[in-house]
Design a protein around this motif. Structure first.
Motif, PDB file in Angstrom:
ATOM      1  N   TYR A  56      -8.921 -12.421 -41.599  1.00  0.00           N
ATOM      2  CA  TYR A  56      -8.673 -12.278 -40.165  1.00  0.00           C
ATOM      3  C   TYR A  56      -9.577 -11.169 -39.626  1.00  0.00           C
ATOM      4  O   TYR A  56      -9.572 -10.042 -40.124  1.00  0.00           O
ATOM      5  N   GLU A  59      -9.065  -8.003 -33.455  1.00  0.00           N
ATOM      6  CA  GLU A  59      -8.680  -6.624 -33.135  1.00  0.00           C
ATOM      7  C   GLU A  59      -9.650  -5.607 -33.725  1.00  0.00           C
ATOM      8  O   GLU A  59      -9.264  -4.483 -34.075  1.00  0.00           O
ATOM      9  N   GLU A  94      -1.836  -5.517 -40.682  1.00  0.00           N
ATOM     10  CA  GLU A  94      -1.176  -4.918 -39.533  1.00  0.00           C
ATOM     11  C   GLU A  94      -1.188  -5.809 -38.299  1.00  0.00           C
ATOM     12  O   GLU A  94      -0.616  -5.443 -37.271  1.00  0.00           O
ATOM     13  N   PHE A  95      -1.837  -6.968 -38.373  1.00  0.00           N
ATOM     14  CA  PHE A  95      -1.887  -7.845 -37.209  1.00  0.00           C
ATOM     15  C   PHE A  95      -0.539  -8.543 -37.009  1.00  0.00           C
ATOM     16  O   PHE A  95       0.334  -8.536 -37.888  1.00  0.00           O
ATOM     17  N   ASP A  96      -0.373  -9.170 -35.838  1.00  0.00           N
ATOM     18  CA  ASP A  96       0.851  -9.883 -35.491  1.00  0.00           C
ATOM     19  C   ASP A  96       0.937 -11.174 -36.305  1.00  0.00           C
ATOM     20  O   ASP A  96       0.225 -12.136 -36.035  1.00  0.00           O
ATOM     21  N   SER A  97       1.808 -11.191 -37.290  1.00  0.00           N
ATOM     22  CA  SER A  97       1.865 -12.333 -38.198  1.00  0.00           C
ATOM     23  C   SER A  97       2.341 -13.607 -37.498  1.00  0.00           C
ATOM     24  O   SER A  97       1.893 -14.711 -37.834  1.00  0.00           O
ATOM     25  N   GLU A  98       3.221 -13.487 -36.510  1.00  0.00           N
ATOM     26  CA  GLU A  98       3.742 -14.678 -35.837  1.00  0.00           C
ATOM     27  C   GLU A  98       2.633 -15.406 -35.087  1.00  0.00           C
ATOM     28  O   GLU A  98       2.538 -16.639 -35.132  1.00  0.00           O
ATOM     29  N   ASP A  99       1.796 -14.672 -34.376  1.00  0.00           N
ATOM     30  CA  ASP A  99       0.695 -15.308 -33.647  1.00  0.00           C
ATOM     31  C   ASP A  99      -0.277 -15.987 -34.600  1.00  0.00           C
ATOM     32  O   ASP A  99      -0.740 -17.106 -34.357  1.00  0.00           O
ATOM     33  N   GLN A 150       0.345 -17.038 -37.689  1.00  0.00           N
ATOM     34  CA  GLN A 150       1.006 -18.187 -38.311  1.00  0.00           C
ATOM     35  C   GLN A 150       0.966 -19.417 -37.411  1.00  0.00           C
ATOM     36  O   GLN A 150       0.712 -20.534 -37.870  1.00  0.00           O
ATOM     37  N   GLU A 161       6.180 -23.967 -31.565  1.00  0.00           N
ATOM     38  CA  GLU A 161       5.913 -22.750 -32.313  1.00  0.00           C
ATOM     39  C   GLU A 161       6.978 -22.550 -33.384  1.00  0.00           C
ATOM     40  O   GLU A 161       8.110 -23.024 -33.269  1.00  0.00           O
ATOM     41  N   SER A 166      11.440 -17.304 -35.643  1.00  0.00           N
ATOM     42  CA  SER A 166      11.251 -15.975 -36.236  1.00  0.00           C
ATOM     43  C   SER A 166      11.242 -16.000 -37.753  1.00  0.00           C
ATOM     44  O   SER A 166      10.706 -15.087 -38.395  1.00  0.00           O
TER      45      SER A 166
END
Length: 250
Positions: free
Chosen positions: A131, A134, A190-195, A197, A219, A222
């Motif tokens: 990834y 950011e 450290e990135f947003d895992s939900e986005d 995924q 989507e 959680s």
């Protein structure tokens, strides 16, 4: 892909329709078949079916097989999948056929048939990803699993050649299908895992024919799960070999 598949079906259907009238069909009880449909769509797909005549114009079919999820390298914006992956899966199915006596000149299992079917498809795939969003580069690994359970009805035609070989075409097969997906990211990031995924999920869904429209804008929750019930479909192209002792013809 649909265009290619239907072109293949037409290529075999047209000459077979003219050739079969000169062949007298005996009634052997069993047919083993190789399903070529999934071989066109997935990696290392080997699905075998067994059809057994149960009554004069009826049969029971069982399908088992293995298959791997297609490789996907572009997994979303700023997400790159490494070339090595770990994929697998299986298929299980059952069906019951009614060969339409009024529509068929020859005895089963040759001719037009209708009937219910059930199928279960499972896919699992894991891959290391990079990834680069950011302003930073991070590595992680995703584990994804898909389960599809279908209950439907089908219409098809089976050709028989020289009392031994079969060409089986399912041309219409709508179903009610439950789609279940689970995704999990692992690693030190450290990135947003939900986005991330959900981006990966979208890329993987694109590899399922017709599924991208059904799951558009869906989507993961959680816990990284997705459950949807919708309309599915089935089309199949199988070649088979008949065996067993003959019984009395019509």
């Amino acid at each position: 892909m649909k265009t290619i598949l239907f072109a293949l079906l037409a290529t075999f259907y047209i000459p077979a329709a003219f050739a079969q009238d000169s062949v007298e069909v005996g009634s052997r009880m069993n047919t083993f078949k190789l399903d070529l449909t999934h071989s066109l769509l997935y990696r290392n797909a080997y699905n075998l079916s067994w059809e057994r005549l149960t009554k004069q114009n009826q049969s029971l079919g069982i399908t088992v097989g293995i298959q791997e999820f297609p490789k996907v390298f572009n997994l979303g914006e700023n997400i790159e999948g490494k070339r090595s992956d770990d994929s697998g899966g299986f298929k299980l199915g059952a069906e019951y056929r009614f060969y339409l006596k009024k529509e068929n000149k020859f005895a089963a299992p040759r001719g037009v048939y209708i009937g219910p079917y059930f199928s279960a498809l499972n896919f699992n795939t894991s891959r290391d990803i990079i990834y680069t969003g950011e302003g930073d580069t991070r590595e992680a690994r995703y584990n994804a699993k898909f389960n599809l359970y279908s209950l439907g009805a089908q219409l098809g035609y089976q050709f028989v050649f020289n009392d031994r070989w079969t060409l089986d075409l399912v041309v219409v097969g709508p179903s009610i299908t439950r789609y279940n997906a689970k995704m999990r990211l692992e690693g030190d990031f450290e990135f947003d895992s939900e986005d991330v995924q959900n981006e990966i999920l979208d890329a993987l869904i694109d590899k399922f024919p017709g599924l991208d429209d059904l799951l558009e804008d869906k989507e993961l929750d959680s816990s990284g799960r997705l459950n949807v019930v919708g309309i599915g479909y089935r089309y199949q192209f199988l070649i088979g070999y008949r065996f067993g002792k003959k019984f009395k013809k019509n």
